[in-house]
Design a protein around this motif. Structure first.
Motif, PDB file in Angstrom:
ATOM      1  N   ALA A   1       0.829  -1.206   0.000  1.00 52.66           N
ATOM      2  CA  ALA A   1       0.000   0.000   0.000  1.00 52.66           C
ATOM      3  C   ALA A   1       0.863   1.256   0.000  1.00 52.66           C
ATOM      4  CB  ALA A   1      -0.925  -0.013   1.218  1.00 52.66           C
ATOM      5  N   THR A   2       1.983   1.208   0.720  1.00 56.34           N
ATOM      6  CA  THR A   2       2.871   2.366   0.800  1.00 56.34           C
ATOM      7  C   THR A   2       3.523   2.666  -0.547  1.00 56.34           C
ATOM      8  OG1 THR A   2       3.340   1.990   3.147  1.00 56.34           O
ATOM      9  CG2 THR A   2       4.964   3.264   1.893  1.00 56.34           C
ATOM     10  N   ILE A   3       4.090   1.636  -1.179  1.00 52.63           N
ATOM     11  CA  ILE A   3       4.796   1.884  -2.435  1.00 52.63           C
ATOM     12  C   ILE A   3       3.821   2.298  -3.532  1.00 52.63           C
ATOM     13  CG2 ILE A   3       4.777  -0.462  -3.387  1.00 52.63           C
ATOM     14  CD1 ILE A   3       7.770   1.978  -3.359  1.00 52.63           C
ATOM     15  N   LYS A   4       2.570   1.825  -3.470  1.00 54.43           N
ATOM     16  CA  LYS A   4       1.595   2.232  -4.486  1.00 54.43           C
ATOM     17  C   LYS A   4       1.321   3.729  -4.391  1.00 54.43           C
ATOM     18  CE  LYS A   4      -1.268   2.183  -7.837  1.00 54.43           C
ATOM     19  NZ  LYS A   4      -2.614   1.637  -7.802  1.00 54.43           N
ATOM     20  N   LEU A   5       1.245   4.271  -3.187  1.00 54.86           N
ATOM     21  CA  LEU A   5       1.039   5.709  -3.054  1.00 54.86           C
ATOM     22  C   LEU A   5       2.237   6.478  -3.597  1.00 54.86           C
ATOM     23  CD1 LEU A   5      -0.630   5.980   0.480  1.00 54.86           C
ATOM     24  CD2 LEU A   5      -1.727   6.009  -1.776  1.00 54.86           C
ATOM     25  N   ALA A   6       3.440   5.948  -3.372  1.00 51.14           N
ATOM     26  CA  ALA A   6       4.634   6.603  -3.907  1.00 51.14           C
ATOM     27  C   ALA A   6       4.609   6.584  -5.442  1.00 51.14           C
ATOM     28  CB  ALA A   6       5.887   5.905  -3.382  1.00 51.14           C
ATOM     29  N   VAL A   7       4.257   5.442  -6.017  1.00 45.72           N
ATOM     30  CA  VAL A   7       4.167   5.342  -7.477  1.00 45.72           C
ATOM     31  C   VAL A   7       3.121   6.306  -8.018  1.00 45.72           C
ATOM     32  CG1 VAL A   7       3.452   3.837  -9.378  1.00 45.72           C
ATOM     33  CG2 VAL A   7       5.006   2.970  -7.621  1.00 45.72           C
ATOM     34  N   ASN A   8       1.955   6.330  -7.371  1.00 41.25           N
ATOM     35  CA  ASN A   8       0.893   7.196  -7.868  1.00 41.25           C
ATOM     36  C   ASN A   8       1.244   8.672  -7.727  1.00 41.25           C
ATOM     37  OD1 ASN A   8      -0.527   4.951  -8.555  1.00 41.25           O
ATOM     38  ND2 ASN A   8      -2.365   5.463  -7.405  1.00 41.25           N
ATOM     39  N   GLY A   9       2.055   9.007  -6.748  1.00 47.17           N
ATOM     40  CA  GLY A   9       2.524  10.387  -6.654  1.00 47.17           C
ATOM     41  C   GLY A   9       3.293  10.789  -7.900  1.00 47.17           C
ATOM     42  N   ILE A  10       4.114   9.870  -8.422  1.00 49.26           N
ATOM     43  CA  ILE A  10       4.850  10.143  -9.654  1.00 49.26           C
ATOM     44  C   ILE A  10       3.899  10.222 -10.846  1.00 49.26           C
ATOM     45  CG2 ILE A  10       6.638   9.296 -11.216  1.00 49.26           C
ATOM     46  CD1 ILE A  10       7.895   7.875  -8.780  1.00 49.26           C
ATOM     47  N   VAL A  11       2.951   9.278 -10.912  1.00 45.72           N
ATOM     48  CA  VAL A  11       1.991   9.267 -12.022  1.00 45.72           C
ATOM     49  C   VAL A  11       1.213  10.577 -12.077  1.00 45.72           C
ATOM     50  CG1 VAL A  11      -0.119   8.196 -12.897  1.00 45.72           C
ATOM     51  CG2 VAL A  11       1.778   6.766 -12.109  1.00 45.72           C
ATOM     52  N   HIS A  12       0.745  11.030 -10.919  1.00 50.17           N
ATOM     53  CA  HIS A  12      -0.065  12.244 -10.894  1.00 50.17           C
ATOM     54  C   HIS A  12       0.782  13.483 -11.180  1.00 50.17           C
ATOM     55  CE1 HIS A  12      -3.048   9.499  -9.793  1.00 50.17           C
ATOM     56  NE2 HIS A  12      -2.891   9.518  -8.490  1.00 50.17           N
ATOM     57  N   ALA A  13       2.065  13.439 -10.830  1.00 54.06           N
ATOM     58  CA  ALA A  13       2.970  14.528 -11.205  1.00 54.06           C
ATOM     59  C   ALA A  13       3.188  14.549 -12.715  1.00 54.06           C
ATOM     60  CB  ALA A  13       4.307  14.372 -10.471  1.00 54.06           C
ATOM     61  N   LEU A  14       3.341  13.380 -13.309  1.00 57.34           N
ATOM     62  CA  LEU A  14       3.458  13.298 -14.763  1.00 57.34           C
ATOM     63  C   LEU A  14       2.212  13.834 -15.451  1.00 57.34           C
ATOM     64  CD1 LEU A  14       5.045   9.740 -15.187  1.00 57.34           C
ATOM     65  CD2 LEU A  14       6.140  11.923 -15.745  1.00 57.34           C
ATOM     66  N   ASN A  15       1.065  13.477 -14.906  1.00 55.50           N
ATOM     67  CA  ASN A  15      -0.197  13.936 -15.492  1.00 55.50           C
ATOM     68  C   ASN A  15      -0.291  15.459 -15.478  1.00 55.50           C
ATOM     69  OD1 ASN A  15      -2.978  13.150 -16.470  1.00 55.50           O
ATOM     70  ND2 ASN A  15      -3.540  14.385 -14.691  1.00 55.50           N
ATOM     71  N   GLN A  16       0.113  16.070 -14.370  1.00 57.80           N
ATOM     72  CA  GLN A  16       0.079  17.518 -14.257  1.00 57.80           C
ATOM     73  C   GLN A  16       1.083  18.162 -15.206  1.00 57.80           C
ATOM     74  OE1 GLN A  16      -2.108  19.203 -12.285  1.00 57.80           O
ATOM     75  NE2 GLN A  16      -1.365  21.152 -13.096  1.00 57.80           N
TER      76      GLN A  16
END
Length: 293
Positions: free
Chosen positions: A170-185
């Motif tokens: 669960a922790t690493i998924k939030l870290a990954v999604n932080g990168i994904v959402h930064a890419l999206n922005q």
């Protein structure tokens, strides 16, 4: 493969998982809180339909959970009709939902107290990736429990990574999604900037995709960014906001400054408030166009 699988939650990802497993000949039982959605998946795939999460779990040796948020996950696990009440000794629950690590730990304890095994096993990938069996599974929990779930997970994933003990997935998924959402922005801002300066949208996107930044996210989001009016909501902005809230809470507990995530959360909140919350995450670009008009 003789392992019987239950899929609890038949939204986009859960439905795709059920379909992939059924196409591989795996016996599957499905449950969804909105019964019509599960019934449609059952009719399309030949899966069995369960009247409750409890009934679905009773029929399974591996339970896959795929739900939108912590509240939905909690509701599926608990209560007289929850999946915990239906667990048989030794059943492995692999939860692919993106949730707070504390939620994963708490619900994992409930599963283990009932005689089952629990993995927080969120996934990286989209519906087409599920359908090709090319997900990446990020599993937290006991390695022996993961080994028992692998015959199922390997049919969905090109890679299953044991990232650590319970809560680590669960922790690493939030870290990954932080990168994904930064890419999206960043992608949204760059695309609208190029358009505003007179560069054709599709041409600009082609350049991004062919450049050093043209990784998998840029490649598979092309249609959504170039033709937003015809884009289905693969992952909504409201869910992006949920992810970033979880990331910010985790960072707060650890004392980690995450300035980019804070800025991205504010941008998503503004887009959602402007009516884009139920649109695909790429609608950040549409909101930026609206702001400059």
């Amino acid at each position: 493969m003789s392992v019987r699988v239950a899929v609890v939650g038949t939204g986009r990802m859960g439905a795709a998982m059920a379909g992939r497993l059924r196409a591989q000949g795996v016996p599957v039982t499905v449950f969804n809180r909105t019964a019509e959605r599960a019934a449609a998946v059952a009719a399309r795939t030949g899966a069995d339909l369960a009247p409750s999460a409890r009934a679905a779990a009773t029929a399974a040796e591996v339970v896959l959970v795929s739900l939108a948020d912590d509240a939905a996950v909690e509701a599926a696990y608990t209560g007289d009709d929850g999946l915990v009440a239906g667990l048989r000794a030794g059943t492995v629950v692999a939860d692919t939902s993106t949730v707070d690590p504390r939620t994963a730990l708490r619900l994992g304890d409930l599963v283990r107290d009932a005689g089952g095994a629990h993995l927080d096993a969120p996934v990286s990938g989209s519906v087409p990736v599920v359908e090709r069996g090319e997900l990446t599974v990020l599993a937290g929990g006991d390695a022996a429990d993961l080994d028992r779930a692998r015959p199922v997970l390997d049919r969905l994933a090109a890679r299953v990574v044991h990232v650590g003990p319970a809560g680590a997935g669960a922790t690493i998924k939030l870290a990954v999604n932080g990168i994904v959402h930064a890419l999206n922005q960043a992608l949204s801002e760059a695309l609208v900037l190029a358009e505003a300066s007179g560069v054709d949208r599709a041409t600009a996107y082609d350049v991004f995709a062919a450049s050093v930044v043209g990784g998998p996210f840029v490649q598979y989001k092309r249609a959504a960014f170039v033709d937003p009016e015809n884009a289905s909501a693969a992952f909504t902005l409201d869910l992006v906001g949920k992810d970033l809230d979880l990331l910010l809470a985790l960072a707060g507990r650890g004392g980690v400054p995450v300035r980019q995530a804070e800025v991205n959360r504010a941008a998503v909140a503004a887009a959602s408030a402007a009516g884009f919350g139920d649109r695909d995450m790429s609608a950040v670009a549409a909101h930026l166009r609206q702001l400059r008009s």
